[in-house]
Design a protein around this motif. Sequence first.
Motif, PDB file in Angstrom:
ATOM      1  N   ALA A  28       0.832  -1.205   0.000  1.00  0.00           N
ATOM      2  CA  ALA A  28       0.000   0.000   0.000  1.00  0.00           C
ATOM      3  C   ALA A  28       0.862   1.249   0.000  1.00  0.00           C
ATOM      4  O   ALA A  28       0.571   2.230  -0.712  1.00  0.00           O
ATOM      5  CB  ALA A  28      -0.918  -0.010   1.221  1.00  0.00           C
TER       6      ALA A  28
ATOM      7  N   ARG B 101       0.802   4.045  -2.900  1.00  0.00           N
ATOM      8  CA  ARG B 101       0.303   5.355  -2.483  1.00  0.00           C
ATOM      9  C   ARG B 101       1.383   6.431  -2.539  1.00  0.00           C
ATOM     10  O   ARG B 101       1.182   7.502  -3.122  1.00  0.00           O
ATOM     11  CB  ARG B 101      -0.242   5.236  -1.055  1.00  0.00           C
ATOM     12  CG  ARG B 101      -0.698   6.555  -0.441  1.00  0.00           C
ATOM     13  CD  ARG B 101      -1.971   7.050  -1.045  1.00  0.00           C
ATOM     14  NE  ARG B 101      -2.562   8.117  -0.253  1.00  0.00           N
ATOM     15  CZ  ARG B 101      -3.420   8.996  -0.739  1.00  0.00           C
ATOM     16  NH1 ARG B 101      -3.776   8.941  -2.027  1.00  0.00           N
ATOM     17  NH2 ARG B 101      -3.926   9.932   0.038  1.00  0.00           N
TER      18      ARG B 101
ATOM     19  N   VAL C 127      -5.582   3.986  -2.760  1.00  0.00           N
ATOM     20  CA  VAL C 127      -5.562   2.684  -2.104  1.00  0.00           C
ATOM     21  C   VAL C 127      -6.640   2.626  -1.031  1.00  0.00           C
ATOM     22  O   VAL C 127      -6.882   3.612  -0.322  1.00  0.00           O
ATOM     23  CB  VAL C 127      -4.178   2.420  -1.461  1.00  0.00           C
ATOM     24  CG1 VAL C 127      -4.204   1.126  -0.657  1.00  0.00           C
ATOM     25  CG2 VAL C 127      -3.085   2.352  -2.529  1.00  0.00           C
TER      26      VAL C 127
ATOM     27  N   LEU D  59      -7.669  -0.061   2.179  1.00  0.00           N
ATOM     28  CA  LEU D  59      -7.262  -1.237   2.933  1.00  0.00           C
ATOM     29  C   LEU D  59      -8.477  -1.901   3.573  1.00  0.00           C
ATOM     30  O   LEU D  59      -9.357  -1.220   4.121  1.00  0.00           O
ATOM     31  CB  LEU D  59      -6.259  -0.865   4.021  1.00  0.00           C
ATOM     32  CG  LEU D  59      -4.900  -0.343   3.556  1.00  0.00           C
ATOM     33  CD1 LEU D  59      -3.987  -0.086   4.751  1.00  0.00           C
ATOM     34  CD2 LEU D  59      -4.240  -1.307   2.580  1.00  0.00           C
TER      35      LEU D  59
END
Length: 369
Positions: A191, A195, A202, A204
Amino acid sequence: MANLMTFRADTVDAALACARARLGDELLVVTTRAAAGGGVELIAMPGRGERPRRDERTRTGGRQARALAARTPRPVPAHASAPPPFFSAALPQPVREVDERLRATETPEGLRERLAGELVGWRERQAQLRGALPDGTETLAEARRRLAFWLRRGPEHPLADRQPLHHAVPRALALVGPTGVGKTTTLAKLAGRLRLEEGREVVLVTLDTYRVAAVEQLRAYADMLDVPFHVAFTPQDLREVVRHTPPEAHILVDTTGRSPRDASHLAQLRGFLGGGELRSWLVLAAPARPSCLREAAERFGVLTPAGLVLTKLDETDATGEVLAFAMEQPMPVLLTTAGQEVPSDLDPAPPEALAAIMLGARCEAELAA
């Protein structure tokens, strides 16, 4: 392969005698191994300036081979049923240097033997084409090229030609694998790369409501990266996140780590990942025993992972062994990790870089130097 000949007998000494009778005393032994049905098999080629002796019928199964074998004491020792050692010392110097690199990374003997045989044949063909044998640098480069080809796992490796990392990452990706392999940390590293370094959006998501503090751990990474975070308790929750996320964003999903032998967990995880556009990558720890790696790959194979992530490369010297395992798998290695720093200790894994690691370099640039 041109100039390579195979000789079979009850012992290595008998096979070597047959080879010398056929190829001359300056022959080069490429390898020896157990022969099907008993005895040994020796593969050799003429030395520089030598040609096979056409006037002697000593090829496999010939009268002289049988006569030499008949003079050899019987029975064959019990240990002859195991493959005899790979005769690296008989290889040409540049090929031997490649083999020594592979042996240092604990690359399995069968793969070393295969590469050595191909390199010997390649060098002879190059000598015929240009009148001189390739030197050590050229032989090492050819070894890396062949290993990279074997690691590519198909013509369309998503990280070939130095593509940006986001080209390899599906829009919705779940990291799956056994417990303790580093899935959550790897997800955070991925990530962060997407990013912070490639400017991608992104989201999560965690499915891990089983492990203590798992939700809080991933939430902390989401806060650090300033990205949305969700907990999916059911497959429907996950589908809703995918449905409402903008199409340009990457949805990265952390999953619960369990034993590969936990069939009920795999069935539950399959329910979360089945259908739609969600894809998975299998995360495995490089220091694990090859038998454990193979078992995990087989059992998590029910999720049809599209890629392999190898973590903790800094915790093993047997990089050749784990990458030889990777060559057996239907999916390519896409990422490796070494260290705990987020996001820096994560590396895209194009086949050329993996081949360099297999040959003992810490990175591809080090091998080129």
